[in-house]
Design a protein around this motif. Structure first.
Motif, PDB file in Angstrom:
ATOM      1  N   ARG A   9       0.832  -1.209   0.000  1.00  0.00           N
ATOM      2  CA  ARG A   9       0.000   0.000   0.000  1.00  0.00           C
ATOM      3  C   ARG A   9       0.866   1.259   0.000  1.00  0.00           C
ATOM      4  O   ARG A   9       0.543   2.244  -0.671  1.00  0.00           O
ATOM      5  CB  ARG A   9      -0.937  -0.003   1.204  1.00  0.00           C
ATOM      6  CG  ARG A   9      -2.013  -1.057   1.153  1.00  0.00           C
ATOM      7  CD  ARG A   9      -3.082  -0.803   2.198  1.00  0.00           C
ATOM      8  NE  ARG A   9      -4.062  -1.886   2.208  1.00  0.00           N
ATOM      9  CZ  ARG A   9      -5.204  -1.854   2.891  1.00  0.00           C
ATOM     10  NH1 ARG A   9      -5.489  -0.784   3.608  1.00  0.00           N
ATOM     11  NH2 ARG A   9      -6.042  -2.868   2.861  1.00  0.00           N
ATOM     12  N   GLN A  56      -4.199   6.884   1.484  1.00  0.00           N
ATOM     13  CA  GLN A  56      -4.458   5.467   1.721  1.00  0.00           C
ATOM     14  C   GLN A  56      -5.854   5.048   1.269  1.00  0.00           C
ATOM     15  O   GLN A  56      -6.044   3.918   0.802  1.00  0.00           O
ATOM     16  CB  GLN A  56      -4.282   5.157   3.207  1.00  0.00           C
ATOM     17  CG  GLN A  56      -4.562   3.703   3.569  1.00  0.00           C
ATOM     18  CD  GLN A  56      -4.264   3.406   5.023  1.00  0.00           C
ATOM     19  OE1 GLN A  56      -3.323   3.957   5.582  1.00  0.00           O
ATOM     20  NE2 GLN A  56      -5.073   2.553   5.632  1.00  0.00           N
ATOM     21  N   THR A  57      -6.846   5.940   1.368  1.00  0.00           N
ATOM     22  CA  THR A  57      -8.236   5.541   1.136  1.00  0.00           C
ATOM     23  C   THR A  57      -8.494   5.015  -0.279  1.00  0.00           C
ATOM     24  O   THR A  57      -9.055   3.919  -0.427  1.00  0.00           O
ATOM     25  CB  THR A  57      -9.191   6.700   1.455  1.00  0.00           C
ATOM     26  OG1 THR A  57      -9.047   7.031   2.849  1.00  0.00           O
ATOM     27  CG2 THR A  57     -10.631   6.315   1.177  1.00  0.00           C
ATOM     28  N   ARG A 107      -6.774   1.642  -0.703  1.00  0.00           N
ATOM     29  CA  ARG A 107      -7.500   0.606   0.032  1.00  0.00           C
ATOM     30  C   ARG A 107      -8.753   0.183  -0.719  1.00  0.00           C
ATOM     31  O   ARG A 107      -9.042  -1.011  -0.851  1.00  0.00           O
ATOM     32  CB  ARG A 107      -7.865   1.124   1.425  1.00  0.00           C
ATOM     33  CG  ARG A 107      -8.643   0.120   2.297  1.00  0.00           C
ATOM     34  CD  ARG A 107      -9.370   0.832   3.411  1.00  0.00           C
ATOM     35  NE  ARG A 107     -10.375   1.744   2.877  1.00  0.00           N
ATOM     36  CZ  ARG A 107     -10.822   2.825   3.511  1.00  0.00           C
ATOM     37  NH1 ARG A 107     -10.334   3.150   4.701  1.00  0.00           N
ATOM     38  NH2 ARG A 107     -11.746   3.597   2.964  1.00  0.00           N
ATOM     39  N   ASP A 108      -9.504   1.166  -1.226  1.00  0.00           N
ATOM     40  CA  ASP A 108     -10.749   0.850  -1.934  1.00  0.00           C
ATOM     41  C   ASP A 108     -10.478   0.037  -3.197  1.00  0.00           C
ATOM     42  O   ASP A 108     -11.226  -0.894  -3.517  1.00  0.00           O
ATOM     43  CB  ASP A 108     -11.487   2.142  -2.297  1.00  0.00           C
ATOM     44  CG  ASP A 108     -12.044   2.861  -1.068  1.00  0.00           C
ATOM     45  OD1 ASP A 108     -12.047   2.255   0.018  1.00  0.00           O
ATOM     46  OD2 ASP A 108     -12.461   4.033  -1.212  1.00  0.00           O
ATOM     47  N   THR A 110      -0.772  -7.643   1.206  1.00  0.00           N
ATOM     48  CA  THR A 110      -1.754  -7.953   0.156  1.00  0.00           C
ATOM     49  C   THR A 110      -0.995  -8.636  -0.969  1.00  0.00           C
ATOM     50  O   THR A 110      -0.005  -8.097  -1.480  1.00  0.00           O
ATOM     51  CB  THR A 110      -2.433  -6.681  -0.369  1.00  0.00           C
ATOM     52  OG1 THR A 110      -3.174  -6.064   0.700  1.00  0.00           O
ATOM     53  CG2 THR A 110      -3.392  -7.008  -1.500  1.00  0.00           C
TER      54      THR A 110
END
Length: 232
Positions: free
Chosen positions: A43, A54-55, A58-59, A78
């Motif tokens: 990430r 980050q959002t 992440r999505d 991940t």
């Protein structure tokens, strides 16, 4: 393997939401096998590469997880998922079921404009079949099938199948460089279009069934060639 070593540079369209663009880009790289099973998607590296918080990263990763293309281990990593053969078989069942009706619908109508468009695609496939530009041939293969869905009036079903096809598409991508495979795909497509043009739905379905059966019939061979890429 980190994401930064494998994800190609991309310029975001600042007029659109970022997360869908990152999702599409990573999905394309995973399906192209630029990001191989087991590759780590950091990430932090993705945030730095895309210049994002980050959002949206992440999505995008959560959407990839929904399609089974990544495995998210909270507070750990991940990873690009291994190819799930059970998932691939189920997707093949779904795709075959839908496309049998698609080609039947087209054969019963045999619209000349549709046939002309499919033949134009076939001509481009023929020009690419003897080259090693597998990515361009793959794009033509995808556009050929998408055009049939659209001509049959069910474009949303193409999007449905595509959203389920990540494991099957990677399996087919591994098979594509096999000598003679692109020529065989072009030949199969040509037989399907000829049957559609002849208003013969039964023959069109027979050729489609044969066309879609090839890769799954060679799973053991493909697995032996690419150990570590699969899970049952």
């Amino acid at each position: 393997m980190s994401a930064g070593a494998s994800v190609l540079p991309m310029r975001l369209d600042r007029g659109r939401q970022a997360a869908p663009q990152v999702f599409d880009h990573l999905r394309e790289r995973i399906l192209a096998l630029d990001l191989k099973p087991g590759a780590v998607l950091s990430r932090v590296e993705l945030m730095e590469q895309f210049g994002l918080s980050q959002t949206p990263i992440r999505d995008a990763l959560l959407r990839l997880a929904e399609e089974g293309l990544v495995d998210i281990f909270p507070q750990h990593a991940t990873l690009v998922s291994a190819i799930d053969l059970t998932h691939a078989r189920q997707t093949q069942f779904l795709r075959r079921s839908i496309e049998l009706e698609v080609v039947r619908t087209l054969a019963l109508s045999a619209d000349e404009t549709v046939i002309a468009g499919l033949k134009a695609n076939l001509a481009r496939q023929h020009a690419m079949a003897d080259t090693e530009d597998f990515q361009s041939f793959w794009a033509l293969d995808q556009s050929f099938h998408r055009a049939m869905y659209e001509a049959a009036g069910v474009p949303d079903l193409w999007r449905l199948v595509r959203s389920r096809s990540g494991h099957l598409e990677r399996l087919r991508k591994l098979h594509l460089p096999t000598p003679g495979k692109t020529v065989k795909i072009h030949s199969d497509h040509s037989l399907i279009v000829t049957a559609i043009a002849a208003h013969d739905p039964d023959l069109a379905q027979r050729h489609l069934r044969d066309h879609l059966s090839g890769t799954l019939g060679l799973i053991d061979t493909i697995r032996d060639r690419y150990p570590g890429y699969f899970r049952d």
